[in-house]
Scaffold this motif. Structure first.
Motif, mmCIF file in Angstrom:
data_model
loop_
_atom_site.group_PDB
_atom_site.id
_atom_site.type_symbol
_atom_site.label_atom_id
_atom_site.label_comp_id
_atom_site.label_asym_id
_atom_site.label_seq_id
_atom_site.Cartn_x
_atom_site.Cartn_y
_atom_site.Cartn_z
ATOM 1 N N VAL A 27 0.828 -1.214 0.000
ATOM 2 C CA VAL A 27 0.000 0.000 0.000
ATOM 3 C C VAL A 27 0.861 1.264 0.000
ATOM 4 C CG1 VAL A 27 -1.768 1.289 1.265
ATOM 5 C CG2 VAL A 27 -1.900 -1.182 1.165
ATOM 6 N N ASP A 31 0.821 4.154 -2.877
ATOM 7 C CA ASP A 31 0.529 5.556 -2.558
ATOM 8 C C ASP A 31 1.691 6.468 -2.979
ATOM 9 O OD1 ASP A 31 -1.855 4.773 -1.488
ATOM 10 O OD2 ASP A 31 -1.209 4.881 0.606
ATOM 11 N N THR A 43 -2.513 -3.472 -7.543
ATOM 12 C CA THR A 43 -1.848 -4.350 -6.575
ATOM 13 C C THR A 43 -1.212 -5.538 -7.291
ATOM 14 O OG1 THR A 43 -3.530 -3.697 -4.995
ATOM 15 C CG2 THR A 43 -2.219 -5.618 -4.413
ATOM 16 N N ASP B 94 -3.295 -5.971 1.757
ATOM 17 C CA ASP B 94 -3.207 -4.623 1.165
ATOM 18 C C ASP B 94 -4.577 -4.163 0.665
ATOM 19 O OD1 ASP B 94 -0.523 -4.526 1.639
ATOM 20 O OD2 ASP B 94 0.095 -4.893 -0.433
ATOM 21 N N GLN B 98 -6.788 -1.019 2.100
ATOM 22 C CA GLN B 98 -7.336 0.048 1.253
ATOM 23 C C GLN B 98 -8.854 0.095 1.371
ATOM 24 O OE1 GLN B 98 -5.353 -1.336 -2.297
ATOM 25 N NE2 GLN B 98 -4.239 0.568 -2.452
ATOM 26 N N ARG B 101 -9.707 1.848 4.583
ATOM 27 C CA ARG B 101 -9.462 3.293 4.447
ATOM 28 C C ARG B 101 -10.561 3.943 3.606
ATOM 29 N NH1 ARG B 101 -3.732 4.704 1.966
ATOM 30 N NH2 ARG B 101 -4.753 4.014 0.083
ATOM 31 N N ASP B 102 -10.948 3.274 2.512
ATOM 32 C CA ASP B 102 -12.014 3.804 1.656
ATOM 33 C C ASP B 102 -13.343 3.849 2.390
ATOM 34 O OD1 ASP B 102 -10.245 4.115 -0.401
ATOM 35 O OD2 ASP B 102 -10.720 2.211 -1.351
ATOM 36 N N ARG B 118 -10.155 -2.721 -8.036
ATOM 37 C CA ARG B 118 -8.743 -3.001 -7.766
ATOM 38 C C ARG B 118 -8.419 -4.476 -8.007
ATOM 39 N NH1 ARG B 118 -9.017 0.552 -3.010
ATOM 40 N NH2 ARG B 118 -8.196 2.545 -3.694
#
Lengths: 109, 148
Positions: A27, A31, A43, B94, B98, B101-102, B118
């Motif tokens: 991550v 970013d 990813t 990961d 994400q 966080r989203d 994603r």
């Protein structure tokens, strides 16, 4: 492509790993690249490239800590190796040599 | 008085939506965090950082675990099929990080959509690599067959 040549994404990944040292994991790498280039590698492409770089001996990985927001999954931290640094340097020097003295058409860049 | 808050949607820092809130209700989440309901759906507090860190985020994680039967297991399965075994757990982690966080920044519905986008974006490079490897091995086997 020879074993020491790098693709653009591989260059970006190696630069991100150096920039984020020692906290480079999926991550944070994503970013970092997004912030600086405006493009977000997926990813899958990050892990596919890191796998390739690991096979070439340009990066090393180590298991990190698991957090609740990751669903208990551990982070995988990456560090660049000496051959990786050498390959990156050569690759960037090649770009530099190719672009040196170019006259850009139109407005000054 | 301690009361359980059931968070079902978070819309940015400083706002949260809590089921069953009534105007003017004060809920003591802990001894030090007092939440004041200004209207039916919005509550305010002076200590958002702490509340978000200590109460809302863990609660959300709990809620996410409770919903673990949602369709994201299929996305994980797709990644397991194509990723290197040593990278699977961290890649799924990961995507989960994400997603989390989203959820906090954009809301759950959009987070789910982004999660799937994603995942599918991730599949093509992995698939291409798997096909490349298979073709390379195919070429090697064909060359050996020709020699023999």
């Amino acid at each position: 492509m020879s074993a020491t040549e790098l693709t653009t994404l591989e260059q970006h990944l190696l630069l991100a790993i150096i920039g984020l040292r020692p906290n480079a994991y999926g991550v944070s790498i994503q970013d970092y690249i997004k912030e600086r280039t405006g493009r977000e590698p997926s990813t899958g492409s990050i892990y596919a490239s890191l796998d390739r770089l690991e096979e070439k001996g340009f990066v090393k990985s180590r298991q990190g800590e698991a957090t609740p927001e990751r669903g208990g999954k551990r982070k995988l931290y990456f560090t660049i190796t000496a051959p990786g640094q050498r390959a990156l340097k050569e690759s960037l020097q090649a770009i530099d040599a190719l672009s040196h003295g170019l006259r850009w058409k139109g407005a000054a860049v | 008085m301690k009361k359980q808050l059931r968070v079902f949607h978070i819309s940015g820092v400083g706002k949260m939506f809590v089921e069953g809130m009534v105007e003017g209700t004060i809920i003591r989440v802990t001894d030090s965090d007092a939440l004041l309901a200004t209207n039916r759906n919005r509550i305010l507090t002076t200590n958002w950082d702490r509340v978000l860190k200590e109460h809302i985020v863990p609660r959300y994680v709990v809620q996410r675990k409770a919903n673990a039967t949602d369709s994201r297991w299929f996305a994980d399965l797709l990644l397991i099929m194509f990723l290197k075994p040593s990278h699977v757990a961290s890649a799924i982690g990961d995507l989960g990080e994400q997603f989390d966080r989203d959820c906090r920044c954009l809301g759950r519905r959009r987070a789910i959509w982004l999660y799937w986008r994603r995942t599918f974006d991730s599949l093509w490079p992995l698939l291409r690599r798997a096909i490349g490897k298979a073709l390379r091995w195919g070429a090697v086997i064909a060359a050996v067959k020709r020699l023999l």
